[in-house]
Enzyme design. Structure first.
Site, short mmCIF file in Angstrom:
data_model
loop_
_atom_site.label_atom_id
_atom_site.label_comp_id
_atom_site.label_asym_id
_atom_site.label_seq_id
_atom_site.Cartn_x
_atom_site.Cartn_y
_atom_site.Cartn_z
N CYS A 130 -20.63 28.47 15.64
CA CYS A 130 -21.95 27.87 15.90
C CYS A 130 -22.05 26.44 15.36
O CYS A 130 -22.62 25.56 16.02
CB CYS A 130 -23.05 28.75 15.31
SG CYS A 130 -22.73 29.33 13.64
N GLN A 157 -26.56 25.51 6.98
CA GLN A 157 -26.56 26.57 7.98
C GLN A 157 -27.52 27.70 7.63
O GLN A 157 -27.54 28.20 6.50
CB GLN A 157 -25.13 27.11 8.14
CG GLN A 157 -24.18 26.05 8.68
CD GLN A 157 -22.75 26.53 8.86
OE1 GLN A 157 -21.81 25.81 8.54
NE2 GLN A 157 -22.57 27.73 9.41
N HIS A 242 -29.12 25.43 12.57
CA HIS A 242 -28.13 24.78 11.71
C HIS A 242 -28.33 23.26 11.77
O HIS A 242 -28.58 22.70 12.85
CB HIS A 242 -26.71 25.09 12.19
CG HIS A 242 -26.26 26.49 11.94
ND1 HIS A 242 -27.01 27.41 11.24
CD2 HIS A 242 -25.09 27.13 12.28
CE1 HIS A 242 -26.33 28.56 11.17
NE2 HIS A 242 -25.18 28.41 11.80
#
Length: 344
Positions: A130, A157, A242
């Site tokens: 991600c 994150q 994030h």
């Protein structure tokens, strides 16, 4: 003519998001099947205005299924993705199991859509980490313009990157603090509520964590093996989204204004960059959105041809579910696959 799509791990955060995005983007499906482990058989999940009951992965026949969106973790993917691919069903896998396999394309459609054609070797395509996905979406247009030499990235994150257990732990610890109950840390190595943890995934021999290694290795595979990159990955008490502070050193000059203009035209990127209080995007605002937001673009005075920027994205969407559906769209739009069941 629609595609038959199976979603493995349909009850998880990313699996549910995959179902939502398939419906939102009106991906042409003939049927969608929700699959999960034995403990989730019969659990209901939503697909648009429909309700699907989860079926058991172990007993499902993929021979008439076109696409499998896999979000059940690395162990499940290592066992099942080759079996599914052997039935000519293309697996788009969200785990780290296949990302560095030389016979498996690692794809972010805005960056390297052409690589998707390589799926035929194993019938598997990998989704990147991600944190990598939003980074390479931001770097690609800048690399094309001025050639990136080196990147230093610090990530912030959210707990959803650790799954539902991570979100539950942040919620439970926050509540415990307010009511003066004892805190429990099960998912994370230290307390996450009102705290930061400079560790994501396990430590490696060189002192970096596996998450930091993933960002290095995946960026090289997706974008350019010559780019030097170092990362520090930090878990923060945010539920979704994030954030990354990125220092970039280029081979050729690139001004902040030029970078803004390039990024404004880049697919998947939105620039919100006013040099005033609140003139930037935070993870709270990015949650539920498809774009990677870029803010605070400025010169890096410590190197020649350097820029600094801030980028934010919804990790459950662009970092996972959206990217997987976009890969499926690439396969469809480029006619790399056709439905097995022809329309009557």
């Amino acid at each position: 003519m629609g595609f038959k799509v199976a979603v493995v791990g349909a009850t998880g955060n990313v699996g549910r998001e995959m179902l939502d995005i398939l419906a939102e983007r009106r991906f042409p499906v003939s049927e969608v099947v929700a699959l999960a482990s034995s403990r989730s058989i019969g659990t209901e999940v939503s697909f648009g205005d429909k309700t699907l009951k989860c079926r058991h992965l172990d007993t499902y026949d993929f021979s008439d299924t076109d696409i499998c969106l896999m979000s059940a973790g690395g162990d499940v993917s290592r066992e099942w993705s080759p079996r599914i691919g052997a039935q000519s069903c293309v697996v788009i896998d969200n785990s780290s199991a296949w990302r560095m396999d030389p016979d498996v394309p690692l794809v972010v459609p805005e960056v390297n859509a052409d690589a998707a054609a390589g799926f035929t070797k194993k019938h598997i395509i990998a989704n990147p980490n991600c944190s990598t996905a939003q980074l390479v979406v931001t770097l690609k247009p800048l690399h094309d313009a001025a050639k990136i030499k080196r990147v230093v990235v610090s990530t912030y994150q959210s707990v959803s990157g650790a799954g539902k257990e991570g979100m539950d732990e942040l919620f439970a610890q926050t509540r415990s603090i307010f009511v003066s109950d004892p805190l429990e840390s099960k998912k994370f190595p230290k307390r996450i509520a009102f705290n930061l943890i400079p560790q994501i995934d396990v430590f490696m021999e060189d002192g970096f964590t596996k998450e930091e290694w993933k960002m290095v290795a995946e960026t090289k595979k997706i974008l350019d093996p010559k780019i030097k990159l170092v990362a520090t990955c930090v878990r923060v008490p945010v539920f979704i989204g994030h954030s990354e502070a990125v220092n970039i050193e280029f081979e050729n000059p690139l001004s902040p204004d030029e970078a803004r203009n390039i990024l404004r035209e880049a697919p998947g990127v939105l620039v919100i960059d006013k040099h005033e209080p609140g003139g930037y995007i935070t993870p709270h605002e990015a949650a539920g959105e498809d774009a990677t937001y870029v803010s605070r673009i400025r010169d890096d005075p410590t190197v020649e041809n350097g820029l600094v920027l801030w980028c934010v994205s919804d990790n459950l969407r662009k970092g996972a579910a959206l990217n997987a559906v976009q890969i499926a769209e690439v396969l469809m739009n480029r006619k790399l696959i056709a439905p097995k069941q022809k329309a009557a």
